[in-house]
Enzyme design. Structure first.
Site, PDB file in Angstrom:
ATOM      1  N   GLU A  35       0.828  -1.213   0.000  1.00 11.17           N
ATOM      2  CA  GLU A  35       0.000   0.000   0.000  1.00 11.17           C
ATOM      3  C   GLU A  35       0.855   1.252   0.000  1.00 11.17           C
ATOM      4  OE1 GLU A  35      -3.103  -0.205  -1.275  1.00 11.17           O
ATOM      5  OE2 GLU A  35      -3.356  -1.701   0.299  1.00 11.17           O
ATOM      6  N   HIS A  36       0.565   2.144  -0.963  1.00  9.40           N
ATOM      7  CA  HIS A  36       1.279   3.414  -1.158  1.00  9.40           C
ATOM      8  C   HIS A  36       2.722   3.199  -1.606  1.00  9.40           C
ATOM      9  CE1 HIS A  36      -1.709   6.417   0.388  1.00  9.40           C
ATOM     10  NE2 HIS A  36      -2.214   5.308   0.896  1.00  9.40           N
ATOM     11  N   SER A  69     -24.219   7.589 -17.259  1.00  4.47           N
ATOM     12  CA  SER A  69     -23.950   6.538 -16.272  1.00  4.47           C
ATOM     13  C   SER A  69     -25.207   6.259 -15.471  1.00  4.47           C
ATOM     14  CB  SER A  69     -22.817   6.962 -15.333  1.00  4.47           C
ATOM     15  OG  SER A  69     -22.698   6.056 -14.244  1.00  4.47           O
ATOM     16  N   GLY A 123     -12.346   1.961  -1.862  1.00  2.34           N
ATOM     17  CA  GLY A 123     -10.955   1.564  -1.947  1.00  2.34           C
ATOM     18  C   GLY A 123     -10.718   0.412  -2.902  1.00  2.34           C
ATOM     19  N   SER A 125     -11.088   0.838  -6.205  1.00  2.00           N
ATOM     20  CA  SER A 125     -10.697   1.510  -7.436  1.00  2.00           C
ATOM     21  C   SER A 125     -11.751   1.474  -8.524  1.00  2.00           C
ATOM     22  CB  SER A 125      -9.376   0.962  -7.967  1.00  2.00           C
ATOM     23  OG  SER A 125      -8.792   1.916  -8.825  1.00  2.00           O
ATOM     24  N   SER A 126     -12.917   2.001  -8.194  1.00  3.01           N
ATOM     25  CA  SER A 126     -13.960   2.166  -9.202  1.00  3.01           C
ATOM     26  C   SER A 126     -13.512   3.126 -10.298  1.00  3.01           C
ATOM     27  CB  SER A 126     -15.251   2.665  -8.543  1.00  3.01           C
ATOM     28  OG  SER A 126     -15.024   3.872  -7.830  1.00  3.01           O
ATOM     29  N   GLU A 159      -5.856  10.180 -14.915  1.00  2.00           N
ATOM     30  CA  GLU A 159      -6.257  10.457 -13.541  1.00  2.00           C
ATOM     31  C   GLU A 159      -5.343  11.487 -12.876  1.00  2.00           C
ATOM     32  OE1 GLU A 159      -7.860   8.118  -9.577  1.00  2.00           O
ATOM     33  OE2 GLU A 159      -7.720   7.119 -11.519  1.00  2.00           O
ATOM     34  N   ASP A 171      -3.563   0.798  -9.598  1.00  2.00           N
ATOM     35  CA  ASP A 171      -4.969   0.527  -9.891  1.00  2.00           C
ATOM     36  C   ASP A 171      -5.198   0.229 -11.365  1.00  2.00           C
ATOM     37  OD1 ASP A 171      -5.359   1.058  -7.229  1.00  2.00           O
ATOM     38  OD2 ASP A 171      -6.090   3.098  -7.540  1.00  2.00           O
TER      39      ASP A 171
END
Length: 381
Positions: A35-36, A69, A123, A125-126, A159, A171
């Site tokens: 993570e990160h 959407s 969390g 990652s949509s 992004e 992601d």
């Protein structure tokens, strides 16, 4: 029950009056560990979820891009734009168009209808699932020569630059490059990947994903602050990125940092990279249960050193462990989102119940839980 692909098709017909040319899907992801570490040139180990965003897509006769959407009330239409010109959820789509054009590709004008069962703000990652489904559709419809290994960086650029979220490449890589029954071991500096066997059912195991229902947002400053701290620590240590400091060098590195916050941020990244490498080593040799303590240690590091957990995820981790999980950790950028727990396959319901009871006792919004199976990356349907 109506499928996501049927929902996307129906939304396209309702919005545009005709059938889409095709459907493209990309998954959300769970990061098993790491993570990160991605924006620190480090190592990550995600796998793709069965939950997906589906894009129903067809040509646009007016030469513009239109997107609607099922999760948003108003459609968005735009022409050729620059970063900042389209805002809100539509920026993720406009950003993909912009990033492809910026990379030198002719992007076909299309109409898009989106439907998704990737939980928003969890969390998982949509946003990457959205970007990756649209990117894959545009590449296929435009006949664009974009190699698979190049695609995550284009989606990430959308992004980072267009939307303004300083995310790493984890992601988008997971959403585009994962395979069924595999975890994606990714070196975020070289982009080298290895598909690691991750068939938990064969071992009588499962990953239980627990949505804490404490939502988070990356574009709220906290994520960016963590990234700045890591860059400051790397600069103070005279290395290109914290990935370049090994655990053998950790004590010396920490002594050289005179700021306690930077010390703790650096310690998380340096030890987390090693935990990814240790997890991969165990999985390669089939010792799946033994990764549990590494998952739990990762959570403690995120909680104490990186300070990105909240009470709901800490309670979910502790409750899962008390219910017999081999290991548990928060997954995702932090400040809410989901927890994963490595459990015996027949303990899913009991573990989920234990977490739900702990939430009820504390007055938290009830969590939602499901068993996650490693699925495929972005594809035409």
């Amino acid at each position: 029950m109506t499928s996501i692909r049927e929902t996307a098709t129906a939304a396209f017909i309702e919005a545009y009056g005709d059938e889409p040319t095709g459907l493209w899907a990309a998954p959300g992801r769970v990061n098993l560990i790491g993570e990160h570490t991605d924006y620190n040139d480090g190592f990550v180990l995600p796998f793709a979820l069965p939950q997906r965003t589906v894009a129903a897509v067809g040509p646009a006769p007016d030469g513009r891009w239109s997107v609607c959407s099922t999760l948003a009330p108003d459609p968005v239409t735009f022409g050729v734009t620059e970063p900042g010109e389209v805002t809100g959820w539509g920026a993720y789509v406009a950003g993909v168009v912009w990033a492809l054009r910026d990379a030198g590709f002719e992007v076909p004008p299309v109409r898009i209808a989106l439907a998704s069962d990737v939980p928003l703000g969890s969390g998982l990652s949509s946003s990457a699932a959205l970007e990756s489904s649209v990117l894959t559709a545009l590449i296929d419809l435009g006949g664009l020569d974009v190699p698979l290994e190049r695609r995550p960086a284009i989606a990430q650029r959308a992004e980072n630059v267009y939307v303004g979220a300083p995310t790493g490449i984890l992601d988008q890589s997971a959403s585009i490059r994962c395979l069924q029954g595999r975890a994606l071991f990714l070196d975020c500096r070289s982009y080298r990947i290895e598909q690691i066997p991750f068939d938990l059912a064969a071992e009588g195991l499962a990953i239980l994903v627990i949505n804490s229902n404490a939502p988070h947002q990356h574009v709220d400053g906290e994520y960016g602050e963590r990234r700045k701290s890591c860059e400051a620590a790397a600069a103070a240590l005279g290395v290109p990125a914290l990935r370049d400091v090994s655990t053998a060098e950790l004590d010396d590195a920490l002594r050289r940092l005179d700021d306690d916050v930077l010390r703790r941020r650096a310690r998380h990244i340096i030890t987390e990279n090693q935990r990814v490498l240790d997890t991969v080593s165990l999985l390669r040799s089939g010792r799946v249960r033994e990764i549990g303590p590494l998952l739990t240690a990762s959570h403690a590091s995120m909680r104490d050193d990186f300070e990105i957990t909240v009470a709901q995820v800490d309670v979910a981790v502790q409750s899962a462990l008390e219910a017999g999980a081999y290991g548990a950790r928060m997954t995702g950028g932090g400040f809410g989102g989901c927890v994963l727990a490595l459990i015996d396959a027949d303990r899913a319901e009991a573990t989920a119940t234990a977490v739900a009871v702990a939430y009820e006792e504390r007055g938290f919004t009830a969590p939602t839980s499901w068993v996650a199976v490693a699925g495929p990356g972005a594809t035409a349907l």
